[in-house]
Design a protein around this motif. Structure first.
Motif, PDB file in Angstrom:
ATOM      1  N   THR A   1       0.814  -1.215   0.000  1.00 39.08           N
ATOM      2  CA  THR A   1       0.000   0.000   0.000  1.00 39.08           C
ATOM      3  C   THR A   1       0.855   1.275   0.000  1.00 39.08           C
ATOM      4  O   THR A   1       0.310   2.378  -0.078  1.00 39.08           O
ATOM      5  CB  THR A   1      -0.962   0.035   1.201  1.00 39.08           C
ATOM      6  N   SER A   2       2.161   1.151   0.075  1.00 33.75           N
ATOM      7  CA  SER A   2       3.048   2.322   0.133  1.00 33.75           C
ATOM      8  C   SER A   2       2.843   3.331  -0.997  1.00 33.75           C
ATOM      9  O   SER A   2       2.923   4.540  -0.749  1.00 33.75           O
ATOM     10  CB  SER A   2       4.509   1.894   0.160  1.00 33.75           C
ATOM     11  N   PRO A   3       2.591   2.887  -2.234  1.00 36.38           N
ATOM     12  CA  PRO A   3       2.419   3.878  -3.297  1.00 36.38           C
ATOM     13  C   PRO A   3       1.234   4.827  -3.078  1.00 36.38           C
ATOM     14  O   PRO A   3       1.174   5.876  -3.693  1.00 36.38           O
ATOM     15  CB  PRO A   3       2.212   3.029  -4.553  1.00 36.38           C
ATOM     16  N   THR A   4       0.306   4.479  -2.207  1.00 29.44           N
ATOM     17  CA  THR A   4      -0.872   5.331  -1.987  1.00 29.44           C
ATOM     18  C   THR A   4      -0.629   6.399  -0.925  1.00 29.44           C
ATOM     19  O   THR A   4      -1.483   7.256  -0.717  1.00 29.44           O
ATOM     20  CB  THR A   4      -2.088   4.489  -1.550  1.00 29.44           C
ATOM     21  N   VAL A   5       0.506   6.367  -0.241  1.00 30.29           N
ATOM     22  CA  VAL A   5       0.747   7.263   0.900  1.00 30.29           C
ATOM     23  C   VAL A   5       1.064   8.684   0.428  1.00 30.29           C
ATOM     24  O   VAL A   5       2.087   8.911  -0.223  1.00 30.29           O
ATOM     25  CB  VAL A   5       1.906   6.741   1.784  1.00 30.29           C
ATOM     26  N   PRO A   6       0.203   9.659   0.782  1.00 31.88           N
ATOM     27  CA  PRO A   6       0.515  11.052   0.439  1.00 31.88           C
ATOM     28  C   PRO A   6       1.476  11.658   1.468  1.00 31.88           C
ATOM     29  O   PRO A   6       1.628  11.133   2.577  1.00 31.88           O
ATOM     30  CB  PRO A   6      -0.848  11.746   0.488  1.00 31.88           C
TER      31      PRO A   6
END
Length: 169
Positions: free
Chosen positions: A103-108
Motif C-alpha cells: 500500500t506504500s504507493p498510496t501514501v501522500p
C-alpha cells in the motif's frame, strides 16, 4: 486465500486497505470522513514494537483471511516471507494462495509527516490532523488498490503473489 497488505508502518494505509477489503468502510470511491478514518481498527494505533508482526484483521465475504504488516524501510521483508512460505510449502503443502499487496504507493506526503509526528515523536495534536488529511487524499487510491488486489488474486495461479502497486502513486 490469504491477503497481507504491507507498508512502512502497517498502521495507516494498510489499516484502511484491510477495512475496505473487509467492507468495514463504505465500498465507494468517495472521500472518507474524519470519524470514519479514525475509527478504523489499528489506524494510528501500532507502535515500534509492532513492526514485523503480521496482524489479523478479519475474514472477508469469501472466507479469506486479511492481515497487515509494517515492514519498515526494508525491501527484503516481503520477498523473504515469500521464499520462506514457498520453502515450507515444498515440504508441507498448504492449499492457500497468499497475496502480498503493497500500500506504500498510496501514501501522500501529509500522511508520511503525520505518521512521523504521531507515531514517531508522539505529537498527536499535530500528527493526527495530518493523518486525517492524508487519509482523505488517498482513500480513493486505496479503494482501487484493494479492488485490484482482489481481482489479481482471483486470476493468479501462483502460490504466492507480490503486488508492488506502483500504478497507484
Amino acid at each position: 486465500m490469504i491477503y497481507i497488505y504491507n507498508d512502512y508502518g502497517g498502521t495507516h494505509t494498510t489499516a484502511l486497505a484491510a477495512a475496505y477489503h473487509l467492507k468495514e468502510l463504505d465500498q465507494s470511491e468517495r472521500e472518507l470522513t474524519k470519524e470514519e478514518i479514525l475509527s478504523v481498527n489499528y489506524f494510528n494505533k501500532l507502535t515500534k514494537k509492532d513492526f514485523g508482526k503480521i496482524i489479523f484483521h478479519g475474514i472477508d465475504e469469501n472466507g479469506d483471511s486479511v492481515y497487515t504488516i509494517g515492514r519498515k524501510s526494508s525491501k527484503l521483508v516481503v520477498p523473504a516471507m515469500k521464499n520462506l512460505i514457498l520453502l515450507i510449502q515444498s515440504k508441507h503443502p498448504i492449499p492457500e494462495q497468499i497475496i502480498f499487496s503493497n500500500t506504500s504507493p498510496t501514501v501522500p506526503i501529509a500522511m508520511s509527516i503525520g505518521g512521523f509526528l504521531s507515531r514517531g515523536l508522539k505529537i498527536d495534536f499535530l500528527g493526527v490532523p495530518l493523518l486525517v488529511i492524508g487519509g482523505k487524499q488517498c482513500c480513493d487510491n486505496i479503494f482501487r488498490l484493494v479492488e485490484n488486489t482482489k481481482r489479481t488474486a482471483q486470476s493468479s495461479k501462483e502460490q504466492v503473489t507480490i503486488l508492488d502497486n506502483q500504478e497507484f502513486k
